[in-house]
Design an enzyme around this catalytic site. Structure first.
Site, PDB file in Angstrom:
ATOM      1  N   ASP A 149       0.817  -1.209   0.000  1.00  0.00           N
ATOM      2  CA  ASP A 149       0.000   0.000   0.000  1.00  0.00           C
ATOM      3  C   ASP A 149       0.855   1.264   0.000  1.00  0.00           C
ATOM      4  O   ASP A 149       2.073   1.216   0.157  1.00  0.00           O
ATOM      5  CB  ASP A 149      -0.950   0.008   1.199  1.00  0.00           C
ATOM      6  CG  ASP A 149      -0.278  -0.470   2.497  1.00  0.00           C
ATOM      7  OD1 ASP A 149       0.960  -0.352   2.602  1.00  0.00           O
ATOM      8  OD2 ASP A 149      -0.990  -0.953   3.381  1.00  0.00           O
ATOM      9  N   ASN A 152      -8.035  -2.876  13.971  1.00  0.00           N
ATOM     10  CA  ASN A 152      -9.401  -3.183  13.546  1.00  0.00           C
ATOM     11  C   ASN A 152      -9.448  -4.367  12.581  1.00  0.00           C
ATOM     12  O   ASN A 152     -10.475  -4.625  11.966  1.00  0.00           O
ATOM     13  CB  ASN A 152     -10.062  -1.953  12.921  1.00  0.00           C
ATOM     14  CG  ASN A 152      -9.332  -1.458  11.675  1.00  0.00           C
ATOM     15  OD1 ASN A 152      -8.377  -2.091  11.208  1.00  0.00           O
ATOM     16  ND2 ASN A 152      -9.785  -0.341  11.128  1.00  0.00           N
ATOM     17  N   HIS A 187      -7.528  -4.734   9.856  1.00  0.00           N
ATOM     18  CA  HIS A 187      -7.199  -4.474   8.452  1.00  0.00           C
ATOM     19  C   HIS A 187      -5.886  -5.149   8.069  1.00  0.00           C
ATOM     20  O   HIS A 187      -4.982  -5.316   8.875  1.00  0.00           O
ATOM     21  CB  HIS A 187      -7.191  -2.971   8.131  1.00  0.00           C
ATOM     22  CG  HIS A 187      -6.032  -2.197   8.685  1.00  0.00           C
ATOM     23  ND1 HIS A 187      -6.192  -1.142   9.542  1.00  0.00           N
ATOM     24  CD2 HIS A 187      -4.692  -2.290   8.476  1.00  0.00           C
ATOM     25  CE1 HIS A 187      -5.018  -0.620   9.836  1.00  0.00           C
ATOM     26  NE2 HIS A 187      -4.084  -1.307   9.195  1.00  0.00           N
ATOM     27  N   GLU A 218      -9.789  -1.884   5.001  1.00  0.00           N
ATOM     28  CA  GLU A 218     -10.464  -1.600   6.253  1.00  0.00           C
ATOM     29  C   GLU A 218     -11.697  -2.494   6.413  1.00  0.00           C
ATOM     30  O   GLU A 218     -12.139  -3.144   5.458  1.00  0.00           O
ATOM     31  CB  GLU A 218     -10.884  -0.127   6.281  1.00  0.00           C
ATOM     32  CG  GLU A 218      -9.737   0.865   6.139  1.00  0.00           C
ATOM     33  CD  GLU A 218      -8.945   1.074   7.427  1.00  0.00           C
ATOM     34  OE1 GLU A 218      -8.980   0.197   8.324  1.00  0.00           O
ATOM     35  OE2 GLU A 218      -8.271   2.113   7.531  1.00  0.00           O
TER      36      GLU A 218
END
Length: 252
Positions: free
Chosen positions: A76, A138, A140, A145
């Site tokens: 990313d 979370n 990810h 996400e």
């Protein structure tokens, strides 16, 4: 069409502390590279990966571990940062890895918000032999996400507020974290032949337990790793604290 087959990720190597987990991941990468010098790597960034790259650089300098024939694709990158921005993942990779090993510059690929299709095509051409992942608080993976579809490919995504808050420390004081990033998709990640996931610290314990032992759901993107037949999790005891006893295989 992706198989709906689910696998139980029983290969969970729990190490005593963060440093030993990072060193173990580096050792596994190095072992694969020695077996296959032209290995295609999927690379990750983040604080937990700094020790991994430090160990790999050390093996390159001391033991002659070579990346000269290897290829890499990063997971990313932020959108909208100027070239050379110190918080970009391009800068991170140069600082912690690329500037210190013998991988040719043209062999290292980072996603670009304007070249998602080209990035996917380059991955499809070679495949990824070994994908390295971290996990967000979370759940990810990459910047996929909660809510990311399992069919997703490289694309621009909006970052969750929690992710931006967690990454704020990487930016100069007073500078906002970008609201968007470009990331490999879940389907892209799952196309790798082998996946190694690193999780360290108590803050990752809930996400890790949910990924390995909760439902396979878009609300915890890392849970989609259970659709892959060759995943190994390497974690420290803090990250493993919520896992069931039967899954813990701590070394020492």
């Amino acid at each position: 069409m992706m198989s709906a087959q689910q696998y139980d990720i029983t290969v969970c190597d729990v190490r005593p502390d963060r440093q030993s987990a990072e060193t173990e991941l580096a050792a596994r990468i190095a072992a694969q590279l020695r077996l296959r010098p032209d290995l295609v790597l999927g690379l990750a960034t983040g604080n937990s990966m700094i020790g991994v790259y430090r160990a790999l650089v050390g093996m390159h300098r001391k033991d002659g571990l070579s990346f000269a024939k290897a290829t890499s694709f990063n997971l990313d990158e932020y959108c909208g940062l100027p070239v050379g921005h110190p918080a970009s993942f391009a800068a991170y990779m140069r600082e912690h890895f690329f500037a210190h090993v013998d991988m040719p510059p043209g062999s290292a690929h980072l996603p670009d918000e304007n070249g998602c299709a080209d990035f996917e095509a380059a991955i499809a051409k070679t495949g990824i032999d070994l994908q390295i992942l971290g996990i967000g608080r979370n759940g990810h993976i990459g910047f996929n996400e909660p809510g990311a579809p399992v069919t997703s490919r490289t694309r621009v995504v909006e970052l969750a507020a929690a992710t931006r808050a967690a990454n704020e420390r990487d930016f100069p004081a007073g500078e906002a974290v970008p609201t968007h990033a470009v990331t490999m998709g879940i389907a892209t990640i799952l196309s790798a032949r082998t996946i190694l996931l690193l999780a360290t610290g108590a803050a990752k314990a809930e996400a890790l337990a949910g990924a390995l032992e909760g439902p396979v759901t878009p609300q915890n993107p890392a849970s989609f790793l259970r659709l892959h037949a060759d995943v190994t999790v390497i974690c420290d005891r803090d990250a493993a604290r919520l896992l069931s006893f039967s899954r813990k295989t701590a070394d020492g």
